[in-house]
Design a protein around this motif. Structure first.
Motif, short mmCIF file in Angstrom:
data_model
loop_
_atom_site.label_atom_id
_atom_site.label_comp_id
_atom_site.label_asym_id
_atom_site.label_seq_id
_atom_site.Cartn_x
_atom_site.Cartn_y
_atom_site.Cartn_z
N SER A 474 2.01 -36.65 -17.67
CA SER A 474 0.69 -37.02 -18.12
C SER A 474 -0.19 -37.52 -16.98
O SER A 474 -1.32 -37.08 -16.80
N ILE A 475 0.34 -38.44 -16.19
CA ILE A 475 -0.47 -39.04 -15.14
C ILE A 475 -0.75 -38.05 -14.01
O ILE A 475 -1.71 -38.19 -13.27
N GLY A 476 0.06 -37.00 -13.91
CA GLY A 476 -0.20 -35.98 -12.90
C GLY A 476 -1.50 -35.24 -13.13
O GLY A 476 -2.07 -34.66 -12.20
N TYR A 477 -2.00 -35.24 -14.36
CA TYR A 477 -3.26 -34.57 -14.69
C TYR A 477 -4.47 -35.51 -14.59
O TYR A 477 -5.60 -35.07 -14.83
N ARG A 478 -4.24 -36.77 -14.26
CA ARG A 478 -5.32 -37.76 -14.36
C ARG A 478 -5.51 -38.52 -13.06
O ARG A 478 -4.91 -39.57 -12.83
N PRO A 479 -6.33 -38.01 -12.16
CA PRO A 479 -6.55 -38.70 -10.88
C PRO A 479 -7.14 -40.10 -11.05
O PRO A 479 -6.86 -40.99 -10.25
N ASP A 480 -7.96 -40.31 -12.10
CA ASP A 480 -8.53 -41.64 -12.31
C ASP A 480 -7.44 -42.66 -12.64
O ASP A 480 -7.47 -43.80 -12.17
N ALA A 481 -6.47 -42.24 -13.46
CA ALA A 481 -5.36 -43.12 -13.81
C ALA A 481 -4.49 -43.40 -12.59
O ALA A 481 -4.00 -44.52 -12.42
N ARG A 482 -4.31 -42.42 -11.73
CA ARG A 482 -3.51 -42.65 -10.52
C ARG A 482 -4.21 -43.62 -9.59
O ARG A 482 -3.57 -44.49 -8.98
N ARG A 483 -5.54 -43.51 -9.48
CA ARG A 483 -6.28 -44.46 -8.63
C ARG A 483 -6.17 -45.88 -9.18
O ARG A 483 -5.99 -46.84 -8.43
N SER A 484 -6.27 -46.01 -10.49
CA SER A 484 -6.17 -47.33 -11.12
C SER A 484 -4.79 -47.93 -10.88
O SER A 484 -4.65 -49.12 -10.57
N ALA A 485 -3.75 -47.11 -11.03
CA ALA A 485 -2.38 -47.59 -10.81
C ALA A 485 -2.16 -47.96 -9.36
O ALA A 485 -1.50 -48.97 -9.05
N GLU A 486 -2.70 -47.17 -8.45
CA GLU A 486 -2.55 -47.47 -7.02
C GLU A 486 -3.21 -48.81 -6.68
O GLU A 486 -2.66 -49.61 -5.90
N GLU A 487 -4.36 -49.07 -7.26
CA GLU A 487 -5.04 -50.35 -7.03
C GLU A 487 -4.20 -51.51 -7.58
O GLU A 487 -4.13 -52.58 -6.97
N GLN A 488 -3.56 -51.28 -8.73
CA GLN A 488 -2.72 -52.33 -9.30
C GLN A 488 -1.51 -52.61 -8.42
O GLN A 488 -1.15 -53.76 -8.20
N LEU A 489 -0.89 -51.57 -7.88
CA LEU A 489 0.25 -51.77 -6.98
C LEU A 489 -0.17 -52.52 -5.72
O LEU A 489 0.59 -53.36 -5.21
N ALA A 490 -1.37 -52.24 -5.24
CA ALA A 490 -1.87 -52.95 -4.06
C ALA A 490 -2.09 -54.43 -4.39
O ALA A 490 -1.81 -55.30 -3.55
N ARG A 491 -2.58 -54.73 -5.58
CA ARG A 491 -2.75 -56.13 -5.99
C ARG A 491 -1.40 -56.84 -6.08
O ARG A 491 -1.28 -58.01 -5.72
#
Length: 519
Positions: A474-491
């Motif tokens: 699912s997340i492979g189709y959603r670049p916006d969700a991947r960006r949000s998750a990446e920001e969360q991992l950085a936090r």
């Protein structure tokens, strides 16, 4: 005409029994009289045998805060330490008996953490499938727990979950001395909430024409009347099983372990610090727990008696912690894992391990006690309808038991171990439909449904190699969700760095806390 209950009798003087009594008396203060019949315990709960109780974070807000009991006061009085996570050791590697973490194929140590904290929120997305996506794409080698939670590097550094000024950095529970904690709860209930305590044994019960319990007769000739009776006698089931004859449904088809050997081990906190977490170590014949307290820790070995004799289990437990078997005071108990067919029958409600019991891998037993007594408070019946809440209460108890049994079985089913007859036999047992569906969903890269985050976290930790993970579909189709998750991992990473620099060690915090108690 007032048809409210006036008398509630709690049978069983364990930690669970006094927790229930204090919660009911505090909530129903001035309307219901609560009596605790403290009966001799022929088969103690795991916490009673192991002499250390795990107290969940919710205990403070559910019980102590409404009564004005400050955290520092009761933790000082009960010699508490922190329980911020559970550390799992050697669940992914095969080998002999040891508490030291073995080495994985990638060179990392075979341990992972399951924190008390929930997985950080990421909008409407879960971090679990994003981490799966990164692993499947070869974009990270970082373990799931270290990538997605703040706590793992802090646990490695044995940091306190609180700053020295008392502020909390992240959620945590506690470890307490079982006997001291039970006495504290009893004193709180009796002195501040007017709970009546009776030391005696149940001899017989009186019932009316509808089968409702009306009174208990004791060995010392007492007659204790009640409108509602709460069975907190553990697996003895004095009321639900022996008086009302409710059948017990065993868990033998799902779980092999049925026994535990426990021991208390001295520990030099000044030299080695205090671990702010529990430890669960996989062994060839079962698994072992370690629950730290100031100056000592409780240790236990859970095993199937059909495959391991008690003396053999005691020897292995002593070997694990460098004890002399001839001098160590090893305690033994056998347990009946499973559930009563119904937890609420007539006007009798079973709570805690009187209702159901599984291995402590499922989580903190007091979590379940708080949840069940909360349902009882929510659906408190009238005298004319004392069975009215029974159906929904029994359904909730059955569901909680099934989730707990699934959680325990998942540890064995997902762990890539088959190096002994125990592991092969346990892994061969069938999974429930709900658990099979969860495993397949995780394998397929699907996002967890509500309530599945903890299972997904365990699966993500136990999957041995990246090739065992699907590309997070699912997340492979959603670049916006991947960006949000990446920001969360950085936090998460930023927060880890800040907390590592600012938090004291658990030993420093607890030494300060308990030094005040001694003064």
């Amino acid at each position: 005409m007032d048809r409210r209950m006036r008398k509630v009798v709690v049978v069983g003087g364990s930690v669970a029994g006094w927790t229930v009594a204090a919660r009911l008396a505090g909530t129903w203060r001035g309307t219901v009289a609560v009596t605790v019949l403290q009966t001799p315990c022929a088969v103690p709960d795991l916490a009673e045998t192991g002499q250390v109780t795990a107290v969940p974070p919710e205990f403070q807000s559910a019980l102590f805060d409404p009564l004005g009991v400050a955290e520092d006061d009761w933790t000082r009085a009960c010699g508490a330490s922190f329980r911020t996570a559970v550390r799992y050791v050697n669940w992914r590697t095969e080998g002999p008996l040891t508490t030291a973490a073995r080495t994985l194929a990638n060179g990392a140590a075979d341990h992972f953490y399951r924190p008390r904290a929930h997985l950080p929120e990421c909008g409407n997305n879960s971090l679990s499938p994003y981490w799966q996506y990164l692993r499947s794409e070869g974009l990270t080698a970082e373990p799931f727990d270290y990538a997605c939670f703040r706590e793992p590097p802090l646990m490695d550094a044995m940091k306190s979950p609180r700053w020295l000024d008392g502020r909390a950095a992240f959620p945590y529970g506690w470890h307490v001395d079982t006997l001291v904690f039970r006495a504290f709860l009893r004193d709180l209930a009796v002195r501040r909430l007017d709970v009546r305590a009776v030391h005696d044994s149940v001899r017989s019960a009186e019932r009316d024409e509808n089968g409702m319990l009306t009174a208990l007769r004791t060995e010392k000739g007492r007659r204790i009347e009640g409108d509602l009776f709460v069975d907190c006698t553990g697996q003895q089931g004095l009321l639900l099983g022996k008086v009302l004859g409710e059948p017990f449904v065993g868990a033998q088809e799902r779980l092999l372990c049925d026994s535990a050997a426990t021991v208390t081990v001295a520990h030099d906190d000044t030299a080695h610090g205090i671990e702010p977490f529990a430890t669960a170590t996989a062994l060839p014949t079962g698994w072992s727990w370690k629950l730290p307290l100031p100056g000592r820790f409780g240790a236990g070995l859970v095993y199937p008696r059909a495959r391991t004799a008690p003396d053999e289990a005691a020897g292995r437990l002593c070997e694990l912690y460098g004890l002399d078997p001839g001098r160590a005071e090893v305690r033994h108990a056998r347990y009946r894992f499973g559930r009563s067919r119904r937890a609420w029958v007539k006007n009798c409600v079973a709570l805690g391990t009187a209702a159901w019991q599984v291995e402590p891998l499922a989580g903190d037993a007091l979590d379940e006690v708080l949840g069940a007594v909360g349902l009882l408070i929510r659906d408190a019946p009238s005298l004319d309808a004392r069975e009215a809440p029974a159906a929904r209460f029994n359904r909730a108890a059955r569901d909680r038991y099934e989730r707990a049994a699934d959680a325990v079985q998942l540890h064995y089913a997902a762990a890539p171990r088959a190096d002994s007859g125990f592991w092969r036999a346990q892994r061969a047992l069938p999974l429930s439909g709900a658990l099979r569906e969860c495993v397949e969903a995780h394998r397929g890269g699907l996002s967890p449904e509500p309530g599945q985050e903890a299972r997904y976290g365990l699966l993500s930790a136990l999957v041995p190699v990246p090739g065992g993970l699907a590309q997070g579909t699912s997340i492979g189709y959603r670049p916006d969700a991947r960006r949000s998750a990446e920001e969360q991992l950085a936090r998460v990473k930023r927060r880890q760095r800040i907390l590592l620099e600012t938090l004291p060690t658990a030993h420093a915090y607890l030494e300060r806390l308990h030094r005040r108690a001694a003064a």
